[in-house]
Design a protein around this motif. Structure first.
Motif, PDB file in Angstrom:
ATOM      1  N   ALA A   1       7.774   8.334  17.604  1.00 47.62           N
ATOM      2  CA  ALA A   1       8.135   8.274  16.185  1.00 47.62           C
ATOM      3  C   ALA A   1       8.041   6.826  15.715  1.00 47.62           C
ATOM      4  N   ALA A   2       8.482   5.889  16.555  1.00 52.11           N
ATOM      5  CA  ALA A   2       8.422   4.463  16.211  1.00 52.11           C
ATOM      6  C   ALA A   2       6.972   3.971  16.152  1.00 52.11           C
ATOM      7  N   ILE A   3       6.147   4.418  17.093  1.00 54.33           N
ATOM      8  CA  ILE A   3       4.729   4.045  17.071  1.00 54.33           C
ATOM      9  C   ILE A   3       4.077   4.547  15.786  1.00 54.33           C
ATOM     10  N   THR A   4       4.424   5.744  15.366  1.00 50.86           N
ATOM     11  CA  THR A   4       3.885   6.298  14.127  1.00 50.86           C
ATOM     12  C   THR A   4       4.323   5.462  12.929  1.00 50.86           C
ATOM     13  N   ALA A   5       5.579   5.053  12.916  1.00 50.61           N
ATOM     14  CA  ALA A   5       6.090   4.218  11.822  1.00 50.61           C
ATOM     15  C   ALA A   5       5.356   2.881  11.770  1.00 50.61           C
ATOM     16  N   ILE A   6       5.058   2.324  12.922  1.00 49.05           N
ATOM     17  CA  ILE A   6       4.352   1.035  12.974  1.00 49.05           C
ATOM     18  C   ILE A   6       2.907   1.200  12.506  1.00 49.05           C
TER      19      ILE A   6
ATOM     20  N   ALA B   1      11.973  12.845   9.486  1.00 47.13           N
ATOM     21  CA  ALA B   1      13.406  12.761   9.182  1.00 47.13           C
ATOM     22  C   ALA B   1      13.829  11.323   8.905  1.00 47.13           C
ATOM     23  N   LEU B   2      13.313  10.381   9.680  1.00 43.34           N
ATOM     24  CA  LEU B   2      13.637   8.970   9.439  1.00 43.34           C
ATOM     25  C   LEU B   2      13.195   8.548   8.036  1.00 43.34           C
ATOM     26  N   GLY B   3      12.001   8.974   7.660  1.00 43.01           N
ATOM     27  CA  GLY B   3      11.517   8.659   6.321  1.00 43.01           C
ATOM     28  C   GLY B   3      12.303   9.374   5.244  1.00 43.01           C
TER      29      GLY B   3
ATOM     30  N   PHE C   1       7.098   5.357   6.207  1.00 40.55           N
ATOM     31  CA  PHE C   1       5.845   5.937   5.744  1.00 40.55           C
ATOM     32  C   PHE C   1       4.882   4.828   5.327  1.00 40.55           C
ATOM     33  N   ALA C   2       3.626   5.172   5.109  1.00 38.78           N
ATOM     34  CA  ALA C   2       2.612   4.188   4.723  1.00 38.78           C
ATOM     35  C   ALA C   2       3.096   3.349   3.549  1.00 38.78           C
TER      36      ALA C   2
ATOM     37  N   GLY D   1      12.126   7.900   1.875  1.00 41.52           N
ATOM     38  CA  GLY D   1      12.878   8.723   0.935  1.00 41.52           C
ATOM     39  C   GLY D   1      12.270  10.101   0.780  1.00 41.52           C
ATOM     40  N   ALA D   2      13.120  11.033   0.385  1.00 43.26           N
ATOM     41  CA  ALA D   2      12.681  12.422   0.215  1.00 43.26           C
ATOM     42  C   ALA D   2      11.607  12.553  -0.858  1.00 43.26           C
TER      43      ALA D   2
END
Length: 189
Positions: free
Chosen positions: A18-23, A64-66, A73-74, A79-80
């Motif tokens: 999930a962290a790699i995706t966020a990065i 969920a973090l986003g 996110f990009a 936020g929702a």
């Protein structure tokens, strides 16, 4: 005790991806409606390395973090409102993509050829999910939605599918060898 270790390892694996995706989401090329970002590369890597279940869980965690507002996110967005906005379908699609990509590999073989097939299928799933939401949120025609949400991403998507497959299989094989991931009976070099 062994069960707790296994559960902890799954949680750690999912959190890492999930962290790699966020990065990788922050690596982006802005386009008028939907940017090209490293998110889809991260989704492919996640599914290729972790498989269907853990890959999907990692993407649920990322979404969920986003959703709670963290800027994962990009474009450092969160936020929702992002999830219900024009690009939210792609993010929801990541969950399905990770599951389907990983499932294809689990049902066939964890090798470069099957990973490439699985990641191309995953790319199509992401594009379909994203384009459907894009069409309805922005009240576009199907042609407009395809022009904004699919066509600009095909070539770069194929490149990312190859990279996710090649890097993913290489990393997965090393993690299996180091016993950080369980060996799948169909895992091959």
């Amino acid at each position: 005790m062994q069960d707790q270790r296994k559960k902890l390892r799954v949680i750690v694996n999912c959190a890492i991806f999930a962290a790699i995706t966020a990065i990788l989401a922050q690596v982006e090329i802005p386009l008028p409606v939907v940017p090209i970002s490293g998110q889809t590369l991260a989704v492919g890597l996640t599914a290729t390395i972790l498989g269907s279940r853990q890959g999907a869980i990692a993407m649920v965690g990322y979404a969920a973090l986003g959703a709670i507002g963290l800027p994962v996110f990009a474009g450092f967005k969160g936020g929702a409102q992002v999830l219900v906005g024009p690009t939210g379908g792609y993010i929801f699609g990541f969950i399905l993509t990770a599951f389907i990509t990983g499932l294809i590999l689990e049902k066939t073989k964890f090798n470069l050829t099957m990973a490439l097939v699985a990641n191309i299928v995953g790319m199509i799933v992401t594009l379909i999910c994203g384009t459907v939401q894009l069409k309805f949120v922005l009240d576009m025609s199907w042609n407009q939605a395809l022009a904004a949400g699919v066509y600009p991403f095909i070539a770069v998507g194929l490149i990312k599918a190859f990279l996710a497959s090649w890097i993913g299989i290489t990393v997965r094989n090393r993690l299996v060898k180091a016993r950080f991931l369980p060996e799948n009976k169909k895992t091959v070099a």
